[in-house]
Design an enzyme around this catalytic site. Structure first.
Site, short mmCIF file in Angstrom:
data_model
loop_
_atom_site.label_atom_id
_atom_site.label_comp_id
_atom_site.label_asym_id
_atom_site.label_seq_id
_atom_site.Cartn_x
_atom_site.Cartn_y
_atom_site.Cartn_z
N HIS A 151 -3.71 -9.81 4.27
CA HIS A 151 -5.12 -9.93 4.61
C HIS A 151 -5.30 -10.90 5.77
CE1 HIS A 151 -6.19 -8.70 0.21
NE2 HIS A 151 -5.94 -7.66 0.98
N TYR B 207 -10.28 -9.06 -4.29
CA TYR B 207 -9.27 -8.74 -5.30
C TYR B 207 -9.35 -9.71 -6.48
CZ TYR B 207 -6.88 -5.60 -2.05
OH TYR B 207 -6.56 -4.57 -1.20
N HIS C 172 -3.85 1.44 -5.35
CA HIS C 172 -4.50 0.17 -5.05
C HIS C 172 -4.74 -0.64 -6.33
CE1 HIS C 172 -5.19 -0.62 -0.90
NE2 HIS C 172 -6.23 -1.39 -1.14
N ARG D 42 -2.14 -3.25 -6.60
CA ARG D 42 -2.38 -4.42 -5.73
C ARG D 42 -3.36 -5.39 -6.38
NH1 ARG D 42 -1.51 -4.63 -0.27
NH2 ARG D 42 -3.63 -5.33 0.22
N ARG E 217 0.85 -1.19 0.00
CA ARG E 217 0.00 0.00 0.00
C ARG E 217 0.88 1.24 0.00
NH1 ARG E 217 -1.85 -3.52 3.99
NH2 ARG E 217 -3.93 -4.40 3.65
N LYS F 298 -2.37 -3.10 9.03
CA LYS F 298 -3.69 -3.65 9.33
C LYS F 298 -3.59 -5.02 10.00
CE LYS F 298 -6.42 -1.08 5.98
NZ LYS F 298 -7.47 -1.14 4.96
#
Length: 410
Positions: free
Chosen positions: A377, A386, A351, A354, A256, A281
């Site tokens: 994730h 995704y 993004h 990604r 990111r 995250k």
């Protein structure tokens, strides 16, 4: 430091009653930040002007001055007296760092929001970037209610007040963003209810705008388009070397923009050939192989493109003062490269890379679990967002259209 900048006139600046004792330290700080001596001199030359402004206000000691009041002395617009305005801002930051000017006590709303953010951090484990969104929503609601002037307003808050706030936000937000706003409001109201500051159950009275799973197409682009974008970046300039290294990190590891900006020099483990990533995250460090291509790009930038600085962040700005790039600056650099490339790559943000990497790995027979681990994730459901459109797989699953049946006449 002042002697080096003003060999003949340094004593004149040091004799200033209020600022004289701090100008040498300010000059040293500006030097550390990467300012050239010529710019520091121009800034210090405005110190007598600022001293006169403080004297006209009756300031006899810097302890009587607040940071906000000092900043209010900066000329507006700043371009009319650019150096004086720059001196005011630099001096305010310098004095505030050393607690030499008064701080501003936080208002009731700020105190409440700080405790709320601490709850989100400790109990829910939210990332810093997510906490910023919650903070903005909470402050906006308290300001809408006039909490700083009347803290007791929470005792009488009703669903009509919340609905009016949501309607106000709906004027500038789309359905997706408005859904995030409602979610953050519900979280805040539940927190306040547990403290007994609002009635319980208010969070259940907020309607969320309808959104539908997979209603938008994924932003993934053909992997050839990503490679073409990288090939178009001019690596003969310092900024080009920096931007190429940042974009290559996104395309190789799916980073990111915030993760690219946060990358530290200590994260590059050259001896073991690894790069250590701190996923904000997932909050789990991840060590990945440092590929030859990425390593070469980073070495080229560190040797020939990165400004000299004491900062430990890898990617720095190209202008003075030299400071680490923020996530917004990384996104802006990516957008500039997209606009200049002429490859037809859509301006869909970082993004998009990604998403493109995830689809590329899926088509290379990489497992979904491995893709989710690389992207940081926690759940495979997130990874599925995704990968929800794989053109090649869909084409392979499609059935042939039946041939038209010729009508047979009796």
């Amino acid at each position: 430091m002042l002697i080096d900048l003003f060999p003949r006139a340094h004593a004149r600046f040091q004799k200033l009653p209020l600022l004289g004792d701090h100008l040498d330290g300010l000059a040293q700080q500006l030097t550390v930040q990467g300012f050239r001596p010529s710019r520091i001199r121009r800034r210090i030359c405005k110190a007598p002007v600022l001293e006169a402004m403080l004297a006209s206000l009756g300031i006899r000691d810097l302890g009587e001055l607040s940071r906000e009041r000092l900043l209010s002395l900066a000329p507006r617009p700043a371009r009319n007296q650019r150096e004086l305005s720059a001196l005011v801002r630099s001096m305010a930051a310098f004095l505030a760092d050393r607690d030499l000017v008064q701080g501003v006590d936080p208002g009731p709303g700020e105190v409440l929001v700080r405790s709320y953010l601490e709850f989100l951090r400790q109990v829910r484990g939210l990332a810093v970037s997510t906490l910023r969104h919650h903070r903005r929503t909470a402050l906006d609601l308290l300001k809408f209610l006039g909490y700083d002037d009347r803290p007791e307003v929470l005792e009488t808050i009703s669903s009509q007040h919340i609905e009016a706030f949501v309607v106000q936000g709906a004027k500038t937000l789309g359905r997706g963003s408005l859904q995030h706003l409602v979610s953050q409001l519900r979280c805040l109201l539940r927190f306040l209810a547990t403290r007994g500051e609002v009635a319980s159950g208010l969070d259940a009275h907020i309607d969320t705008p309808p959104t539908y799973r997979d209603e938008q197409l994924p932003r993934a682009q053909p992997w050839e388009a990503v490679q073409a974008l990288l090939a178009e970046i001019d690596c003969t300039t310092p900024v080009g070397r920096r931007d190429y290294a940042m974009c290559l990190l996104m395309a190789t590891y799916g980073l990111r923009a915030s993760e690219v900006a946060a990358l530290q020099l200590d994260s590059l483990l050259w001896r073991s050939g690894q790069i250590r990533l701190d996923r904000p995250k997932g909050r789990k460090p991840l060590a990945l192989p440092l590929t030859d291509e990425v390593g070469t790009a980073l070495v080229d930038y560190l040797r020939h493109g990165r400004p000299r600085s004491q900062h430990r962040r890898v990617f720095l700005g190209s202008r003075q003062p030299v400071v680490p790039l923020r996530p917004g600056a990384v996104r802006a650099a990516f957008r500039r490269r997209v606009q200049r490339s002429g490859t037809g790559f859509p301006d869909a943000g970082t993004h998009c890379v990604r998403h493109s990497l995830a689809i590329h790995l899926l088509r290379s027979d990489v497992s979904i679990e491995s893709i989710g681990g690389l992207l940081g994730h926690r759940s495979l459901v997130t990874t599925g967002q995704y990968l929800r459109l794989d053109d090649n797989a869909l084409r392979a699953a499609a059935l042939d259209l039946p041939l038209p049946v010729k009508e047979v006449r009796p």
